[in-house]
Design a protein around this motif. Structure first.
Motif, PDB file in Angstrom:
ATOM      1  N   SER A  14       0.828  -1.194   0.000  1.00 30.81           N
ATOM      2  CA  SER A  14       0.000   0.000   0.000  1.00 30.81           C
ATOM      3  C   SER A  14       0.868   1.252   0.000  1.00 30.81           C
ATOM      4  N   ARG A  15       0.437   2.244  -0.778  1.00 30.64           N
ATOM      5  CA  ARG A  15       1.147   3.520  -0.739  1.00 30.64           C
ATOM      6  C   ARG A  15       0.566   4.406   0.358  1.00 30.64           C
ATOM      7  N   ASN A  16      -0.636   4.000   0.785  1.00 34.71           N
ATOM      8  CA  ASN A  16      -1.322   4.757   1.826  1.00 34.71           C
ATOM      9  C   ASN A  16      -1.282   3.926   3.104  1.00 34.71           C
ATOM     10  N   LYS A  17      -0.436   4.349   4.049  1.00 40.03           N
ATOM     11  CA  LYS A  17      -0.188   3.516   5.242  1.00 40.03           C
ATOM     12  C   LYS A  17      -1.465   3.275   6.037  1.00 40.03           C
ATOM     13  N   LYS A  18      -2.384   4.255   6.012  1.00 40.53           N
ATOM     14  CA  LYS A  18      -3.605   4.117   6.825  1.00 40.53           C
ATOM     15  C   LYS A  18      -4.508   3.005   6.315  1.00 40.53           C
ATOM     16  N   SER A  19      -4.760   2.998   4.992  1.00 39.13           N
ATOM     17  CA  SER A  19      -5.704   2.018   4.450  1.00 39.13           C
ATOM     18  C   SER A  19      -5.095   0.610   4.481  1.00 39.13           C
ATOM     19  N   GLU A  21      -4.222  -1.169   2.201  1.00 41.59           N
ATOM     20  CA  GLU A  21      -4.643  -2.002   1.081  1.00 41.59           C
ATOM     21  C   GLU A  21      -3.486  -2.226   0.117  1.00 41.59           C
ATOM     22  N   GLU A  22      -3.074  -3.471  -0.050  1.00 40.55           N
ATOM     23  CA  GLU A  22      -2.063  -3.735  -1.063  1.00 40.55           C
ATOM     24  C   GLU A  22      -2.753  -3.942  -2.406  1.00 40.55           C
TER      25      GLU A  22
END
Ligand code: ADP
Ligand code: MG
Length: 369
Positions: A14-19, A21-22
């Motif tokens: 994931s580029r977004n650590k919060k979500s 989601e890979e």
């Protein structure tokens, strides 16, 4: 060179650590590309085409699975040792170098046993240039070339190392329509002349259908169907593939099977032996409609577009998923001009799909499929 993909998988974190989601860019891709064939890798933007190509080239490392060139496992092999030629959408030529210098460039860094003499290098460069028909332009700079010519230089530069595998990532996207048509035929010719196993990535179904020995249709990282273009068009495995291939696109209706008959609206339009009673999604190819004054499917006529050999009849129907229904009729036929148009259907141009998972439901001869 045969290319074999075994359970090839690429997962991007994931580029977004919060979500958290890979992204599974390529999911368990298994396929053997026969030696000397041109394979069209096809699917909408983001479906994992480029990622697949970069893993085959060695530019990206798989998260799982293996890649073989012939009998050799190349999964861990560095890109420069794989013998692949790669062409991207943007030609990425060196602007300060001439065409000749651009094509020679990959040969100048060869080392050891691969090292070539000056004459050998020139020979190879001119042969590659001839193949793509730019041998008259060798002393020009890229800025003095058209887009199509620049892309030919990029292809020559990929061919000059005599790659075992040629990988083309949307190579025609930056060209105008006419050049695109011409260049895709060129690529087909070059591929046939050289016999290099080639993978051609595109989101344009017509492009892939027209030049590929086989096409691979992908969606969200998952291979949907692999086959000869005509076979996939004639026998799509699910609604996604049916909708992705064909111009004009397939017509989609809400339908229902009752007593082995297919209903669209109140009309029983086709016998569908072997199918259980259920609501279905119906796909009808534009060429699957037959003008028939007594035909069971009645549509409201909008307009008739004459396209030379064929006419396209545009109509509407309450059960149509799309705003209009588009049929392609032989121009020899008299097209009705009233408020409605009636059709019977060619059974092999009608496909049924499950409401639950959009997979194909076979009827008649293929009811055991
Ligand atoms: P295509 O070439 O079919 O348009 P890509 O192979 O480029 O698709 O991308 C497949 C998926 O992987 C997309 O969802 C894309 O956003 C994602 N992706 C591609 N490269 C990266 C990357 N370096 N990091 C994270 N996600 C990526
Ligand atoms: Mg891409």
């Amino acid at each position: 060179m045969k290319v074999e993909l075994q359970n090839l998988t690429k997962i991007f974190p994931s580029r977004n650590k919060k979500s958290g989601e890979e992204v599974i860019a390529v999911n368990n891709f298994t396929f053997t590309i026969p030696d000397g064939k041109l394979i069209g890798l096809l699917g909408p933007s983001g479906c994992g085409k480029s990622t697949t190509l970069y893993m085959i080239s060695g530019l990206q490392k798989p998260s799982g699975g293996k890649i073989f060139f012939g009998d050799d496992d190349v999964t861990e092999l560095a890109a420069e040792n794989r013998g692949v030629g790669l062409v991207f959408q943007n030609y990425a030529l060196y602007p300060h170098m001439t065409v000749k210098q651009n094509i020679l460039f990959p040969l100048q860094n060869l080392k050891g046993a691969d090292k070539l003499s000056k004459d050998e290098m020139l020979d190879r460069a001119y042969n590659a240039a001839k193949l793509v028909q730019i041998d008259e332009l060798m002393d020009r700079k890229p800025s003095e070339l058209s887009g199509g010519q620049q892309q030919r230089v990029a292809i020559a530069r990929a061919l000059v190392k005599m790659p075992k595998v040629l990988l083309l990532d949307e190579p025609l996207s930056n060209l105008d329509a006419r050049l695109r048509l011409q260049t895709r035929e060129e690529i087909r010719r070059i591929q046939k002349e050289t016999g290099i196993t080639t993978i051609f990535v595109t989101h344009d179904q017509e492009e892939a259908m027209s030049i590929s020995d086989m096409i691979v249709v992908m969606k969200l990282g998952v291979v949907q169907q692999i086959g000869k273009p005509q076979e996939v068009y004639d026998d799509p495995t699910n609604l996604f593939v049916a909708k992705f291939l064909g111009t004009p696109p397939i017509n989609v209706f809400e339908g229902e099977v009752k007593g082995e008959k297919l209903y669209i609206g109140d009309a029983a339009v086709l016998d569908v032996a072997g199918v259980d009673d259920q609501p279905v999604t119906v796909g009808i190819r534009p060429e699957g409609f037959v003008l028939d004054p007594d035909g069971p499917l009645t549509c409201n006529l909008n307009s008739v577009e004459v396209m030379g050999r064929d006419v396209s009849v545009v109509s509407t129907h309450a059960a149509s998923v799309n705003p209009t229904v588009r049929s392609i009729i032989d121009a020899d036929n008299q097209v009705a001009t009233g408020a409605t148009v009636r059709y019977s259907l060619k059974p092999h141009k009608v496909f049924l799909f499950s409401k639950a998972d959009e997979s194909r439901i076979y009827f008649g001869v293929k009811s055991d499929g």
